[in-house]
Design a protein around this motif. Structure first.
Motif, mmCIF file in Angstrom:
data_model
loop_
_atom_site.group_PDB
_atom_site.id
_atom_site.type_symbol
_atom_site.label_atom_id
_atom_site.label_comp_id
_atom_site.label_asym_id
_atom_site.label_seq_id
_atom_site.Cartn_x
_atom_site.Cartn_y
_atom_site.Cartn_z
ATOM 1 N N THR A 748 0.816 -1.213 0.000
ATOM 2 C CA THR A 748 0.000 0.000 0.000
ATOM 3 C C THR A 748 0.845 1.256 0.000
ATOM 4 O OG1 THR A 748 -1.737 -1.170 1.208
ATOM 5 C CG2 THR A 748 -1.835 1.232 1.209
ATOM 6 N N PHE A 749 1.929 1.275 0.767
ATOM 7 C CA PHE A 749 2.633 2.530 1.012
ATOM 8 C C PHE A 749 3.965 2.668 0.292
ATOM 9 C CE2 PHE A 749 -0.116 2.066 4.730
ATOM 10 C CZ PHE A 749 -0.727 3.310 4.747
ATOM 11 N N ASP A 750 4.522 1.590 -0.252
ATOM 12 C CA ASP A 750 5.807 1.732 -0.942
ATOM 13 C C ASP A 750 5.684 2.556 -2.212
ATOM 14 O OD1 ASP A 750 7.520 0.576 0.806
ATOM 15 O OD2 ASP A 750 7.498 -1.407 -0.118
ATOM 16 N N THR A 751 4.499 2.525 -2.834
ATOM 17 C CA THR A 751 4.281 3.273 -4.073
ATOM 18 C C THR A 751 3.464 4.511 -3.771
ATOM 19 O OG1 THR A 751 4.286 1.208 -5.335
ATOM 20 C CG2 THR A 751 3.391 3.180 -6.416
ATOM 21 N N ALA A 752 3.982 5.666 -4.156
ATOM 22 C CA ALA A 752 3.274 6.927 -3.904
ATOM 23 C C ALA A 752 2.033 7.012 -4.777
ATOM 24 C CB ALA A 752 4.191 8.116 -4.177
ATOM 25 N N ASN A 753 0.994 7.694 -4.281
ATOM 26 C CA ASN A 753 -0.204 7.928 -5.082
ATOM 27 C C ASN A 753 -0.609 9.386 -4.962
ATOM 28 O OD1 ASN A 753 -1.827 8.257 -2.657
ATOM 29 N ND2 ASN A 753 -1.769 6.023 -2.471
ATOM 30 N N ALA A 754 -1.630 9.742 -5.703
ATOM 31 C CA ALA A 754 -2.045 11.139 -5.789
ATOM 32 C C ALA A 754 -2.532 11.682 -4.464
ATOM 33 C CB ALA A 754 -3.140 11.294 -6.860
ATOM 34 N N SER A 780 12.531 -1.453 0.138
ATOM 35 C CA SER A 780 11.153 -1.312 0.605
ATOM 36 C C SER A 780 11.167 -0.416 1.840
ATOM 37 C CB SER A 780 10.527 -2.672 0.938
ATOM 38 O OG SER A 780 9.255 -2.507 1.535
ATOM 39 N N PRO A 781 10.975 0.893 1.661
ATOM 40 C CA PRO A 781 11.005 1.789 2.831
ATOM 41 C C PRO A 781 9.987 1.393 3.897
ATOM 42 C CG PRO A 781 11.076 3.050 0.782
ATOM 43 C CD PRO A 781 10.779 1.642 0.405
ATOM 44 N N SER A 782 8.806 0.963 3.474
ATOM 45 C CA SER A 782 7.775 0.608 4.451
ATOM 46 C C SER A 782 8.202 -0.578 5.306
ATOM 47 C CB SER A 782 6.456 0.285 3.736
ATOM 48 O OG SER A 782 6.011 1.386 2.982
ATOM 49 N N ALA A 783 8.873 -1.564 4.690
ATOM 50 C CA ALA A 783 9.310 -2.733 5.450
ATOM 51 C C ALA A 783 10.327 -2.346 6.515
ATOM 52 C CB ALA A 783 9.906 -3.776 4.499
ATOM 53 N N VAL A 784 11.240 -1.448 6.180
ATOM 54 C CA VAL A 784 12.243 -1.011 7.158
ATOM 55 C C VAL A 784 11.576 -0.205 8.272
ATOM 56 C CG1 VAL A 784 14.359 0.315 7.469
ATOM 57 C CG2 VAL A 784 14.027 -1.016 5.393
ATOM 58 N N ILE A 785 10.594 0.628 7.917
ATOM 59 C CA ILE A 785 9.872 1.399 8.936
ATOM 60 C C ILE A 785 9.155 0.447 9.894
ATOM 61 C CG2 ILE A 785 7.923 2.978 9.279
ATOM 62 C CD1 ILE A 785 8.774 4.341 6.658
#
Length: 849
Positions: A748-754, A780-785
């Protein structure tokens, strides 16, 4: 009854906007005249006739028939509606000539989030300066109204023209007054609830200012004259700065009128000083002989921190303290306000320090430090300089660092039976693609190996080691101390796809103004190199400081340590205090041992291990003492001992640790002992108090009340953690976030959306929104967070904070797809999934992927 023929219906009452509070339905009403029928239409669809409640009555003023209609709208109806706008309803009324429509009324579910989008921050402002406290209330429907409280009383701009509370929820005080100091709280409320922000402390200070210089004094016999000035124009208040510069000025008298008198006075002073020194030495020697003759049955004169390490020490003394109450009456309480040197060998920093303790040339007395204390003739070793400001003066910084350097080289030895060559604590585990967690029990040290960090069909035997020796201290810079244990993880050739999360407990009161805290790594030649400062940003690693633990994201195996350098005297490290007791078998003696150790689980476990071997019993729950970097010593005294039941050897009621011993303990325990003896074997109880205080600092009281009957040795009843045996976990059971939910969050969050729902917003809501450049470089920034969140919340029992953060991120705009609903049902059937996990998945199912 007359009626109005030939007119369209006229609405006397139209439906109004409404909010559903909790699960209570709301009522919408319409009244019109003349009207044959009135029906509601909601979201473009007619409301069923059976859901209408209508009646007619006659208006007594006009004599016309008035028709009124009411419907109920439930929370479920609003939640089930997913459209481009809010849930709405309107009324349509009929007469003989046609229809009329009322205004649209919206129906929304009222709520008020718990967390403020921006809490007010404490400030220190000068008098007459402007104070601006920012407040952004929690998101809510309807929007929250904001009020301000000062010391729990409402602040109103109507009664004080100097205060403005209307500017976008902010509180503005145009000209700060001393009376404006206080605790301010932002209060947000709507129809659902009230929320309080964090309290912001505002201090209005006044910087000190000089008045004029006084007149010069008459020229003295030393050909000098002086003048003074006071810092009272104005007097510094509320942490205001002291005046800069000296309060006294001295200059030579240049007319040469007092040269002869000065020479004669110098001769008198020289011979007087020599005579006084010889007399003082003679008195001291006689006193020592008489004391040892009268009190030889006691064996050791006094127990103190340096006596425990043994040996004789060379002391230079200034003069004999007059009227020592300890020699006159052993029952009198010691004067703790007077510092005495009886805690450590003296190490002179330079010649200027030596002069303070050597006023008489070539006169030195070699005595046992404990006896110097019992006589009260040893003056306090000053490791500090008098200065009004709380920052380190130049000379203090030099002496402080010099003292620290000598401490690490072994000149200032640690007290107690603890060896510096302990075996390292080690734990190992084999980890594959599913990851896991390594834990060194009861030390506050753990390592999280994320899912997917190890390649599939591979495994690594990983280890984690806590070095318990003092070798690491020797290579640190002179002003730096260890804030937690040195931890090594490996193996050296470890190759992972994402960083591991290491947690290390620390003992610092984290404050960027008072500490320079750094993460360091040991090089191959056993030297320490800086990895990063915790206040700076880095792309090589990530450091998150909590109040008691430091959470690290690391890519490279090796040895790491958290070190700190105090920037001001206000820097604080936490000490844990504990008192243990043992009854000697077949004896009337009872021993109390007081421990002062860095406030980390690892350091305290060294105490627990030692007391287990001695059969010691913990007599009071350990307490925390803030220890300031003000270079003053730590004093331990025993008080309120029942004099008719127990005896304690004279001059042993007060003991002391020097500042370097405590500040540079580096995870090694310090301790002192009090030996008491019963007058009668019938005495079965002991009650007393142990006072532990830093001179010009904080104090803690340990209350002792225990049975002292001879019993079998019992184990120490206190442990830092309930989980004392598990050292490694692998696979899903090692993580709080189920793998499926973790993957859903990353997708859901790794890819930016509008709509801006990307990993940066996730980091912000999880309060991990600093050093974002480190996350940006990850696959994967979200996985590290999420790995960092797991490490930070490993001691909590649920996922509620994560679920709440995800709920705050965005508003639900569309129904979840059938595929999502099927997955949700499957997860509901998974027995291991908690209620909060289901809530997490429900939240995620509402996001469009």
């Amino acid at each position: 009854v007359p009626s109005v023929q030939g007119t369209l219906p006229h609405f006397i009452q139209e439906p109004e906007d409404a909010y559903i509070v909790k699960s209570n339905p709301i009522k919408l009403r319409c009244r019109a005249v003349p009207a044959l029928q009135i029906f509601f239409k909601c979201n473009g669809e007619w409301v069923h006739q059976n859901e209408h409640f209508s009646h007619e009555y006659k208006d007594l003023n006009t004599g016309l028939k008035v028709r009124e209609v009411m419907i109920n709208v439930s929370r479920q109806q609003v939640e089930d509606f997913h459209g481009p706008e809010d849930y709405w309803c309107l009324c349509v009324a009929w007469s003989h000539l046609g229809t009329s429509k009322s205004r649209k009324a919206t129906v929304r579910i009222a709520y008020l989030r718990k967390n403020f989008e921006q809490d007010p921050q404490g400030k220190e402002v000068p008098i007459n300066g402007m104070i601006v406290l920012h407040c952004r209330p929690p998101e809510g429907v309807p929007a929250a109204e904001v009020e301000w409280l000062k010391n729990e009383e409402l602040v109103s701009s109507l009664t004080d023209d100097n205060i403005d509370t209307r500017a976008d929820h902010n509180l503005i005080i145009n000209e700060a007054r001393l009376s404006d100091s206080g605790n301010y709280t932002c209060l947000a409320s709507n129809v659902v609830a009230k929320r309080r922000s964090a309290t912001a402390t505002v201090i209005v200070f006044v910087d000190g200012g000089w008045n004029e210089w006084s007149q010069w004094t008459v020229c003295s016999s030393q050909c000098e004259r002086q003048r003074t000035r006071e810092c009272n124009s104005p007097v510094p208040r509320h942490r205001g700065k002291m005046c800069e510069g000296n309060s006294e000025a001295t200059e030579n008298c240049t007319d040469g009128l007092c040269t002869q008198s000065m020479e004669s006075s110098n001769d008198v002073a020289l011979y007087s000083g020599l005579g006084a020194g010889i007399i003082t030495v003679a008195i001291l020697v006689v006193a020592v002989m008489l004391y040892r003759k009268n009190h030889s049955e006691y064996g050791v004169d006094v127990i103190d921190s340096s006596a425990l390490t043994g040996g004789f020490q060379s002391f230079n003394f200034k003069n004999t303290r007059q009227g020592n109450p300890l020699l006159l009456n052993s029952s009198m309480q010691p004067d703790l306000t007077v510092g005495r040197t009886y805690s450590t060998p003296l190490c002179f920093h330079d010649s200027t320090d030596k002069e303070l303790f050597d006023p008489l040339p070539d006169i030195k007395v070699k005595v046992q430090s404990s006896f110097m204390v019992s006589l009260g003739v040893a003056e306090r070793a000053e490791f500090h300089a008098k200065a009004p400001a709380e920052t380190f003066p130049r000379d203090l910084s030099r002496d402080y660092c010099s003292t620290m350097d000598r401490r690490k080289k072994g000149l200032l030895t640690l007290n107690g039976p603890f060896s510096s060559c302990k075996e390292p604590l080690r734990t190992t585990g084999v980890f594959g693609h599913h990851g896991g967690r390594l834990v060194v029990p009861n030390t506050g040290v753990s390592l999280l190996v994320p899912h997917g960090s190890v390649a599939e069909n591979m495994s690594w035997e990983m280890y984690m080691v806590i070095n318990q020796g003092e070798a690491s201290v020797q290579t640190l810079d002179s002003c730096e101390i260890l804030l937690g244990p040195e931890v090594t993880y490996g193996p050296p050739g470890l190759d992972l796809f994402c960083p591991v999360a290491m947690t290390i407990a620390h003992c610092a009161e984290v404050d960027a103004e008072n500490w320079n805290i750094q993460l360091k790594r040991r090089t191959q030649d056993s030297k320490w190199e800086e990895v990063m400062s915790v206040e700076e940003e880095s792309t090589s690693c990530y450091c998150l400081m909590d109040s008691t633990s430091c959470h690290l994201l690391l890519d490279q195996p090796g040895s790491y340590a958290l070190v700190g350098e105090p920037l001001t005297q206000a820097a604080i490290k936490r000490l844990k205090l504990a008192v243990f007791g043992t009854m000697e078998v077949g004896s009337m003696s009872y021993t109390l041992r007081v421990y002062c150790v860095d406030d980390t689980p690892h350091a305290f476990q060294g105490v627990v291990a030692a007391e287990k071997t001695r059969g010691g019993q913990l007599l009071e729950e350990p307490k925390m003492l803030p220890f300031r970097a003000n270079t003053f010593s730590l004093q331990v005294s025993i008080q309120d001992v029942p004099q008719f039941l127990w005896s304690i050897k004279p001059f042993t009621t007060c003991q002391e640790f020097s500042f370097p011993q405590v500040w540079c303990s580096n995870q090694q325990p310090l301790h002192c002992a009090f030996s008491l003896e019963r007058y009668s074997p019938v005495t079965a109880q002991l009650s007393c108090k142990i006072s532990v205080r830093q001179v010009k600092g904080h104090e803690q009281i340990l209350q002792v009340y225990t049975a002292v009957a001879e019993t079998e040795k019992e184990s120490v009843p206190f442990f830092m953690q309930t989980d004392c045996t598990i050292t490694s976990q692998t696979g899903p059971k090692a993580f709080k976030i189920p793998l499926s939910i973790r993957q859903r969050i990353c997708a859901t969050f790794d890819t930016a959306n509008a709509k801006g729902k990307d990993w940066q917003l996730l980091a912000q809501k999880l309060h991990l929104d600093r050093n974002l450049g480190y996350f940006a470089k990850q696959r994967s920034p979200s996985a590290v967070i999420l790995s960092l969140w797991e490490a930070r919340h490993q001691d909590t029992s649920d996922l509620d904070s994560l679920a709440s953060a995800l709920e705050e991120i965005g508003k639900i705009h569309s129904k979840s797809s059938p595929k999502d609903q099927d997955e949700y049902l499957n997860f509901n059937q998974t027995k291991h999934l908690s209620h909060i996990s289901k809530r997490l998945f429900k939240v995620l199912s509402d996001f469009k992927l």
